[in-house]
Motif scaffolding. Structure first.
Motif, PDB file in Angstrom:
ATOM      1  N   LYS A   5       0.845  -1.176   0.000  1.00  0.00           N
ATOM      2  CA  LYS A   5       0.000   0.000   0.000  1.00  0.00           C
ATOM      3  C   LYS A   5       0.887   1.234   0.000  1.00  0.00           C
ATOM      4  N   ILE A   6       0.549   2.191  -0.855  1.00  0.00           N
ATOM      5  CA  ILE A   6       1.262   3.453  -0.821  1.00  0.00           C
ATOM      6  C   ILE A   6       0.272   4.555  -0.505  1.00  0.00           C
ATOM      7  N   ASN A   7       0.661   5.423   0.379  1.00  0.00           N
ATOM      8  CA  ASN A   7      -0.197   6.538   0.744  1.00  0.00           C
ATOM      9  C   ASN A   7      -0.037   7.658  -0.273  1.00  0.00           C
ATOM     10  N   SER A   8      -1.008   8.525  -0.334  1.00  0.00           N
ATOM     11  CA  SER A   8      -1.038   9.598  -1.308  1.00  0.00           C
ATOM     12  C   SER A   8       0.287  10.349  -1.383  1.00  0.00           C
ATOM     13  N   THR A   9       0.794  10.473  -2.566  1.00  0.00           N
ATOM     14  CA  THR A   9       2.009  11.200  -2.946  1.00  0.00           C
ATOM     15  C   THR A   9       3.288  10.668  -2.301  1.00  0.00           C
ATOM     16  N   VAL A  10       3.298   9.440  -1.818  1.00  0.00           N
ATOM     17  CA  VAL A  10       4.485   8.910  -1.142  1.00  0.00           C
ATOM     18  C   VAL A  10       5.702   8.844  -2.070  1.00  0.00           C
ATOM     19  N   PHE A  11       5.488   8.624  -3.364  1.00  0.00           N
ATOM     20  CA  PHE A  11       6.599   8.581  -4.306  1.00  0.00           C
ATOM     21  C   PHE A  11       6.677   9.846  -5.158  1.00  0.00           C
ATOM     22  N   LYS A  12       5.884  10.840  -4.856  1.00  0.00           N
ATOM     23  CA  LYS A  12       5.865  12.075  -5.644  1.00  0.00           C
ATOM     24  C   LYS A  12       7.279  12.650  -5.747  1.00  0.00           C
ATOM     25  N   GLY A  23       1.232  -5.333  -7.347  1.00  0.00           N
ATOM     26  CA  GLY A  23       0.823  -6.706  -7.073  1.00  0.00           C
ATOM     27  C   GLY A  23      -0.681  -6.836  -6.974  1.00  0.00           C
ATOM     28  N   LYS A  24      -1.132  -7.966  -6.457  1.00  0.00           N
ATOM     29  CA  LYS A  24      -2.564  -8.249  -6.359  1.00  0.00           C
ATOM     30  C   LYS A  24      -3.263  -7.284  -5.403  1.00  0.00           C
ATOM     31  N   TYR A  25      -2.581  -6.878  -4.353  1.00  0.00           N
ATOM     32  CA  TYR A  25      -3.154  -5.958  -3.378  1.00  0.00           C
ATOM     33  C   TYR A  25      -2.320  -4.686  -3.351  1.00  0.00           C
ATOM     34  N   GLY A  26      -2.962  -3.584  -3.159  1.00  0.00           N
ATOM     35  CA  GLY A  26      -2.226  -2.326  -3.112  1.00  0.00           C
ATOM     36  C   GLY A  26      -3.161  -1.150  -3.053  1.00  0.00           C
ATOM     37  N   GLY A  27      -2.661  -0.017  -3.462  1.00  0.00           N
ATOM     38  CA  GLY A  27      -3.459   1.185  -3.454  1.00  0.00           C
ATOM     39  C   GLY A  27      -2.919   2.211  -4.426  1.00  0.00           C
ATOM     40  N   ILE A  28      -3.810   3.034  -4.928  1.00  0.00           N
ATOM     41  CA  ILE A  28      -3.447   4.109  -5.838  1.00  0.00           C
ATOM     42  C   ILE A  28      -4.150   5.358  -5.347  1.00  0.00           C
ATOM     43  N   SER A  29      -3.417   6.452  -5.287  1.00  0.00           N
ATOM     44  CA  SER A  29      -3.989   7.712  -4.832  1.00  0.00           C
ATOM     45  C   SER A  29      -3.566   8.834  -5.766  1.00  0.00           C
ATOM     46  N   SER A  30      -4.285   9.907  -5.719  1.00  0.00           N
ATOM     47  CA  SER A  30      -3.979  11.072  -6.524  1.00  0.00           C
ATOM     48  C   SER A  30      -2.539  11.525  -6.320  1.00  0.00           C
ATOM     49  N   GLY A  31      -1.806  11.669  -7.408  1.00  0.00           N
ATOM     50  CA  GLY A  31      -0.451  12.190  -7.359  1.00  0.00           C
ATOM     51  C   GLY A  31       0.609  11.234  -6.859  1.00  0.00           C
ATOM     52  N   ASP A  32       0.292   9.945  -6.695  1.00  0.00           N
ATOM     53  CA  ASP A  32       1.254   8.987  -6.131  1.00  0.00           C
ATOM     54  C   ASP A  32       2.603   8.988  -6.824  1.00  0.00           C
ATOM     55  N   LEU A  33       2.605   8.997  -8.129  1.00  0.00           N
ATOM     56  CA  LEU A  33       3.852   8.891  -8.876  1.00  0.00           C
ATOM     57  C   LEU A  33       4.158  10.170  -9.656  1.00  0.00           C
ATOM     58  N   GLN A  34       3.458  11.218  -9.352  1.00  0.00           N
ATOM     59  CA  GLN A  34       3.641  12.487 -10.043  1.00  0.00           C
ATOM     60  C   GLN A  34       5.089  12.962  -9.942  1.00  0.00           C
ATOM     61  N   GLY A  35       5.650  13.338 -11.089  1.00  0.00           N
ATOM     62  CA  GLY A  35       6.993  13.887 -11.101  1.00  0.00           C
ATOM     63  C   GLY A  35       8.104  12.869 -10.974  1.00  0.00           C
ATOM     64  N   CYS A  36       7.800  11.584 -11.091  1.00  0.00           N
ATOM     65  CA  CYS A  36       8.850  10.558 -11.065  1.00  0.00           C
ATOM     66  C   CYS A  36       9.519  10.564 -12.434  1.00  0.00           C
ATOM     67  N   SER A  37      10.478  11.431 -12.593  1.00  0.00           N
ATOM     68  CA  SER A  37      11.046  11.740 -13.905  1.00  0.00           C
ATOM     69  C   SER A  37      11.834  10.605 -14.544  1.00  0.00           C
ATOM     70  N   SER A  38      12.229   9.587 -13.792  1.00  0.00           N
ATOM     71  CA  SER A  38      12.959   8.445 -14.358  1.00  0.00           C
ATOM     72  C   SER A  38      12.072   7.226 -14.571  1.00  0.00           C
ATOM     73  N   LEU A  39      10.811   7.297 -14.157  1.00  0.00           N
ATOM     74  CA  LEU A  39       9.907   6.154 -14.268  1.00  0.00           C
ATOM     75  C   LEU A  39       9.690   5.792 -15.727  1.00  0.00           C
ATOM     76  N   GLU A  40      10.064   4.558 -16.095  1.00  0.00           N
ATOM     77  CA  GLU A  40       9.939   4.077 -17.468  1.00  0.00           C
ATOM     78  C   GLU A  40       8.880   3.002 -17.614  1.00  0.00           C
TER      79      GLU A  40
END
Length: 168
Positions: A5-12, A23-40
């Motif tokens: 589980k990731i809380n909102s904007t934890v990886f921002k 995986g099978k269980y998890g969470g998605i929130s607004s802005g979680d991965l926003q600005g992850c400039s290397s995410l491919e």
């Protein structure tokens, strides 16, 4: 390491993150991965129904989840992806500014996300060549959804009733 589980904007703005596998269980929130400039690479399971997805009022919020992920090239949700259908949901700005994105295939199960808005969904995806929209319940294609996508060659809309084109 497994993340359930990731809380909102934890990886921002996490500029070193290159790949995320949900995986099978998890969470998605607004802005979680926003600005992850290397995410491919983003890998989703074929079933998101066990996910905790941030509530936005009475609905779920995929807004800004991947905004400004400038290295993301392809998002291919599995056609069978099953998500938590909650009314009044939104996908506004979900991929806004993903300047390397070349391909996106949005599954039909995202119908509920498009009911209340998907403005700027792929806005400023300047290298996007193919966008496939499988949701079939929205009536208007608007809100700057595809603004500034100069290389867009294929826009495939599966809605049996062609949506009207609204503002932006």
């Amino acid at each position: 390491e497994k993340v359930t589980k990731i809380n909102s904007t934890v990886f921002k703005n996490c500029t070193g993150l290159k790949k995320i596998v949900f995986g099978k269980y998890g969470g998605i929130s607004s802005g979680d991965l926003q600005g992850c400039s290397s995410l491919e690479t983003v890998v989703f399971p074929d079933d998101l129904s066990n996910y905790e997805i941030q509530q936005n009022g009475n609905g779920t919020n995929w807004g800004y989840v991947f905004k400004d992920c400038i290295s993301l090239k392809r998002v291919d949700f599995l056609p069978k992806v099953n998500v938590n259908p909650i009314a009044n949901s939104t996908a506004n700005d979900c991929f806004y500014g993903c300047s390397s994105l070349e391909y996106i295939d949005v599954p039909e199960s995202f119908n509920y996300l498009f009911e209340k808005g998907f403005s700027s969904f792929i806005r400023d995806c300047v290298n996007l060549k193919t966008a496939i929209f499988r949701p079939t319940t929205y009536t208007t294609f608007s809100g700057n959804c595809c603004s500034n996508t100069p290389l867009l060659e294929s826009l495939v809309i599966f809605n049996p009733t062609p949506p009207t084109v609204g503002w932006g």
